[in-house]
Design a protein around this motif. Structure first.
Motif, mmCIF file in Angstrom:
data_model
loop_
_atom_site.group_PDB
_atom_site.id
_atom_site.type_symbol
_atom_site.label_atom_id
_atom_site.label_comp_id
_atom_site.label_asym_id
_atom_site.label_seq_id
_atom_site.Cartn_x
_atom_site.Cartn_y
_atom_site.Cartn_z
ATOM 1 N N LEU A 108 28.102 18.609 26.267
ATOM 2 C CA LEU A 108 27.088 17.874 27.018
ATOM 3 C C LEU A 108 25.679 18.249 26.566
ATOM 4 O O LEU A 108 24.821 17.384 26.371
ATOM 5 C CB LEU A 108 27.251 18.155 28.516
ATOM 6 C CG LEU A 108 26.225 17.502 29.436
ATOM 7 C CD1 LEU A 108 26.403 15.994 29.440
ATOM 8 C CD2 LEU A 108 26.345 18.058 30.848
ATOM 9 N N ARG B 295 20.055 8.111 30.726
ATOM 10 C CA ARG B 295 20.564 7.334 31.849
ATOM 11 C C ARG B 295 22.096 7.244 31.850
ATOM 12 O O ARG B 295 22.733 7.364 32.896
ATOM 13 C CB ARG B 295 19.947 5.935 31.821
ATOM 14 C CG ARG B 295 20.268 5.095 33.052
ATOM 15 C CD ARG B 295 19.648 3.727 32.930
ATOM 16 N NE ARG B 295 18.207 3.803 32.756
ATOM 17 C CZ ARG B 295 17.353 3.918 33.753
ATOM 18 N NH1 ARG B 295 17.792 3.966 35.005
ATOM 19 N NH2 ARG B 295 16.056 3.983 33.528
ATOM 20 N N ASP B 296 22.706 7.007 30.686
ATOM 21 C CA ASP B 296 24.158 6.817 30.613
ATOM 22 C C ASP B 296 24.874 8.047 30.083
ATOM 23 O O ASP B 296 25.955 7.935 29.510
ATOM 24 C CB ASP B 296 24.479 5.607 29.732
ATOM 25 C CG ASP B 296 23.904 5.749 28.330
ATOM 26 O OD1 ASP B 296 23.036 6.624 28.122
ATOM 27 O OD2 ASP B 296 24.334 4.985 27.432
ATOM 28 N N LEU B 297 24.281 9.238 30.270
ATOM 29 C CA LEU B 297 24.950 10.470 29.858
ATOM 30 C C LEU B 297 26.187 10.656 30.726
ATOM 31 O O LEU B 297 26.090 10.725 31.957
ATOM 32 C CB LEU B 297 24.005 11.663 30.011
ATOM 33 C CG LEU B 297 24.372 12.936 29.253
ATOM 34 C CD1 LEU B 297 24.330 12.693 27.754
ATOM 35 C CD2 LEU B 297 23.419 14.066 29.617
ATOM 36 N N PRO B 298 27.393 10.739 30.135
ATOM 37 C CA PRO B 298 28.616 10.695 30.951
ATOM 38 C C PRO B 298 28.815 11.960 31.779
ATOM 39 O O PRO B 298 28.627 13.076 31.308
ATOM 40 C CB PRO B 298 29.721 10.539 29.892
ATOM 41 C CG PRO B 298 29.144 11.124 28.649
ATOM 42 C CD PRO B 298 27.677 10.845 28.692
ATOM 43 N N GLY B 299 29.190 11.753 33.043
ATOM 44 C CA GLY B 299 29.638 12.839 33.913
ATOM 45 C C GLY B 299 28.586 13.855 34.264
ATOM 46 O O GLY B 299 28.924 15.008 34.546
ATOM 47 N N ARG C 146 24.578 14.641 36.224
ATOM 48 C CA ARG C 146 23.399 14.252 36.990
ATOM 49 C C ARG C 146 22.185 14.821 36.267
ATOM 50 O O ARG C 146 22.126 16.018 35.973
ATOM 51 C CB ARG C 146 23.495 14.789 38.409
ATOM 52 C CG ARG C 146 22.240 14.594 39.232
ATOM 53 C CD ARG C 146 22.418 15.146 40.627
ATOM 54 N NE ARG C 146 23.315 14.326 41.419
ATOM 55 C CZ ARG C 146 23.684 14.613 42.665
ATOM 56 N NH1 ARG C 146 23.243 15.711 43.232
ATOM 57 N NH2 ARG C 146 24.501 13.820 43.312
ATOM 58 N N GLU D 236 24.859 16.753 23.132
ATOM 59 C CA GLU D 236 24.585 15.322 23.228
ATOM 60 C C GLU D 236 23.212 15.065 23.836
ATOM 61 O O GLU D 236 22.444 14.212 23.357
ATOM 62 C CB GLU D 236 25.670 14.664 24.078
ATOM 63 C CG GLU D 236 25.459 13.182 24.349
ATOM 64 C CD GLU D 236 25.595 12.334 23.104
ATOM 65 O OE1 GLU D 236 25.096 11.201 23.119
ATOM 66 O OE2 GLU D 236 26.202 12.816 22.121
ATOM 67 N N GLU E 252 32.694 19.969 26.538
ATOM 68 C CA GLU E 252 32.294 18.574 26.600
ATOM 69 C C GLU E 252 31.082 18.272 25.728
ATOM 70 O O GLU E 252 30.677 17.100 25.587
ATOM 71 C CB GLU E 252 31.986 18.177 28.049
ATOM 72 C CG GLU E 252 33.201 18.171 28.946
ATOM 73 C CD GLU E 252 32.846 17.817 30.377
ATOM 74 O OE1 GLU E 252 31.670 17.504 30.631
ATOM 75 O OE2 GLU E 252 33.742 17.852 31.229
ATOM 76 N N ARG F 180 19.842 13.259 22.046
ATOM 77 C CA ARG F 180 19.131 12.138 22.654
ATOM 78 C C ARG F 180 17.666 12.470 22.896
ATOM 79 O O ARG F 180 16.791 11.610 22.741
ATOM 80 C CB ARG F 180 19.803 11.752 23.974
ATOM 81 C CG ARG F 180 21.223 11.237 23.819
ATOM 82 C CD ARG F 180 21.731 10.656 25.121
ATOM 83 N NE ARG F 180 23.104 10.171 24.991
ATOM 84 C CZ ARG F 180 23.710 9.413 25.898
ATOM 85 N NH1 ARG F 180 23.063 9.065 27.005
ATOM 86 N NH2 ARG F 180 24.956 9.023 25.722
#
Length: 500
Positions: free
Chosen positions: A29, A98-102, A104, A32, A27, A36
């Protein structure tokens, strides 16, 4: 504890329970989140870890067990003089993630004054889950805080086994045999006596279990054989296997199931967030079966203030005892102790003007003020008493002379102490002064007010204590009063040289 301004912080990422390591990497993650974080600015390096370990351990529980659904970014920021405060950068990181998908996201090292930890405890799981959801919705409405995480919302996929106890009893299959068979098949077996792979320098233990595809197939698991009294039995004949979900972690506090909330303080202090949470309607209206318990920094803060209150009271009592031994008088030491409350107001005003919270360093500064303020009062009172006893001066003349002659050492002490504390209060130097700055501000503010007010208030209180002392003596010795003993042996208008 005051918030630090060190050059290091962390961004913790957590995917839903059941996520495997290849999915975490697929992903992208971490990549990303790294991009950011670099876009926030004032970041020199980022060290990423996936799967837990020491760098990705939980800062609260200290758990460093590997978990493929967790990742940690350790950020090294630019030097302190080249960037805004650490709390400002962490606020920007929260907004960027804040809007990082999937995922916490939690920002911060989890140290002192970084988060408020609150626990709801109950023996009723259904009631606990319902109250926890209401409280979480209320907490998210508090302005100025960071992220809010709750252990109640974590649900992990699991295989639910429902044994057919009647059928299992007929075939002689026990529940422990079913559990042991599934444990070996899904989690693997590791025993001391199992075979090992011999290499040149060591032995590698061999872990025995089904492959990944078989462990996820319920039909394969149902064909496993379970030992029974009448011979091996297929698992599907004595139990029903279904996919279900359950809590990822069951936490207990005092042996009761609990839900823990971790609230990032953001731009607010620990005491402010604690009061804001207590004032929420969902918290105020909680049933008695679900008590609220403060843990972590909030619990230590309560213990700290209670312990410091006892310590300061003990210090005042010890000062009074020493003063009684020094002046051989029970009442005049109260004149000296009047200076102690005069320093508190200045300390609080200085902390307010410097936007510093009332923390443990501030309390240490108040303890320092107790000694300095007492010393200034001792200089005044001791000189006035000596002038009356040895020089035969009137009370008013002795007080005025004490203020004139003792003002210089009192002011010199204040200037020396304030000058020594000023670099710490201003945060000068290469070291992080976030811990010492509140202490210095409390000392400087308290010194200024105690110095000015002690030269005014202590001499004004001295006559009242002196008059009260003579009144007590007249009551204790009525014969001396009957012979016409003067009420004020050395009154304000008595000429110099009047015997006391």
């Amino acid at each position: 504890m005051p918030a630090d301004n060190n050059a290091q912080t962390q961004v913790s990422l957590e995917l839903p329970p059941g996520t495997l390591l290849p999915e975490t990497e697929a992903e992208a993650l971490v990549k990303e989140a790294t991009q950011r974080a670099m876009g926030v600015g004032h970041i020199q390096t980022i060290y990423s870890t996936i799967g837990g370990g020491s760098a990705g351990s939980d800062p609260i529980t200290g758990s460093g067990a590997a978990d493929p659904r967790k990742a940690t970014l350790t950020l090294r920021m630019t030097p302190r003089e080249q960037r805004p405060p650490k709390q400002e950068i962490e606020k920007r990181l929260r907004e960027a993630m804040r809007d990082l998908p999937g995922a916490r996201v939690r920002v911060g090292l989890g140290g002192s004054n970084d988060k408020y930890i609150m626990t709801l405890s109950s023996d009723d799981p259904a009631m606990l889950d319902r109250v926890a959801r209401d409280v979480e919705r209320g907490i998210r409405t508090i302005p100025g805080i960071g992220g809010v995480t709750s252990t109640a919302s974590l649900v992990r996929p699991e295989i639910y086994v429902r044994p057919d106890f009647a059928r299992a009893a007929d075939l002689g299959v026990t529940s422990s045999a079913i559990a042991e068979t599934l444990r070996v098949a899904t989690g693997g077996d590791y025993e001391q006596n199992l075979a090992k792979l011999n290499v040149a320098q060591r032995q590698i233990p061999i872990l025995v279990r089904l492959d990944d595809a078989a462990r996820e197939d319920l039909h394969v698991l149902e064909r496993l054989t379970v030992p029974g009294q009448k011979g091996p039995v297929r698992l599907g004949e004595v139990a029903t296997l279904t996919m279900s979900g359950g809590p990822a972690v069951i936490r207990r506090y005092d042996r009761s199931r609990n839900v823990r909330f971790e609230i990032e303080l953001g731009s607010r202090g620990l005491g402010e967030v604690t009061q804001a949470v207590r004032a929420l309607p969902a918290v105020a209206q909680m049933p008695s079966s679900v008590p609220l318990v403060d843990v972590g920094d909030a619990e230590m803060m309560t213990e700290l203030f209670g312990s410091f209150g006892i310590a300061m009271l003990t210090g005042v009592v010890c000062i009074y005892i020493v003063l009684v031994m020094l002046f051989k008088d029970l009442l005049q030491p109260f004149t000296i102790l009047v200076a102690l409350p005069l320093s508190l107001g200045g300390a609080f005003v200085a902390l307010m003007l410097a936007h510093q919270s009332f923390s443990m360093p501030s309390l240490i500064g108040l303890v320092m003020l107790m000694g300095i303020a007492t010393k200034n009062s001792i200089l005044l009172v001791e000189y006035a008493i000596t002038a009356r006893r040895e020089l035969g001066m009137a009370r008013l003349d002795a007080l005025l002379d004490a203020c004139h002659k003792r003002a210089r050492p009192v002011i010199m002490t204040t200037l020396a102490m304030g000058a020594g504390m000023m670099p710490i209060a201003l945060g000068l130097g290469s070291a992080d002064m976030s811990f010492r700055a509140p202490m210095a501000m409390a000392v400087i503010g308290g010194l200024l007010t105690s110095t000015v007010l002690s030269l005014l208030v202590v001499p004004a209180v001295f006559p009242y204590v002196d008059d009260f002392e003579h009144w007590i003596r007249r009551l204790a010795s009525p014969r001396g009063h009957a012979r016409g003993a003067p009420a004020h042996p050395a009154g304000d208008n008595a000429p110099p040289g009047t015997p006391t």
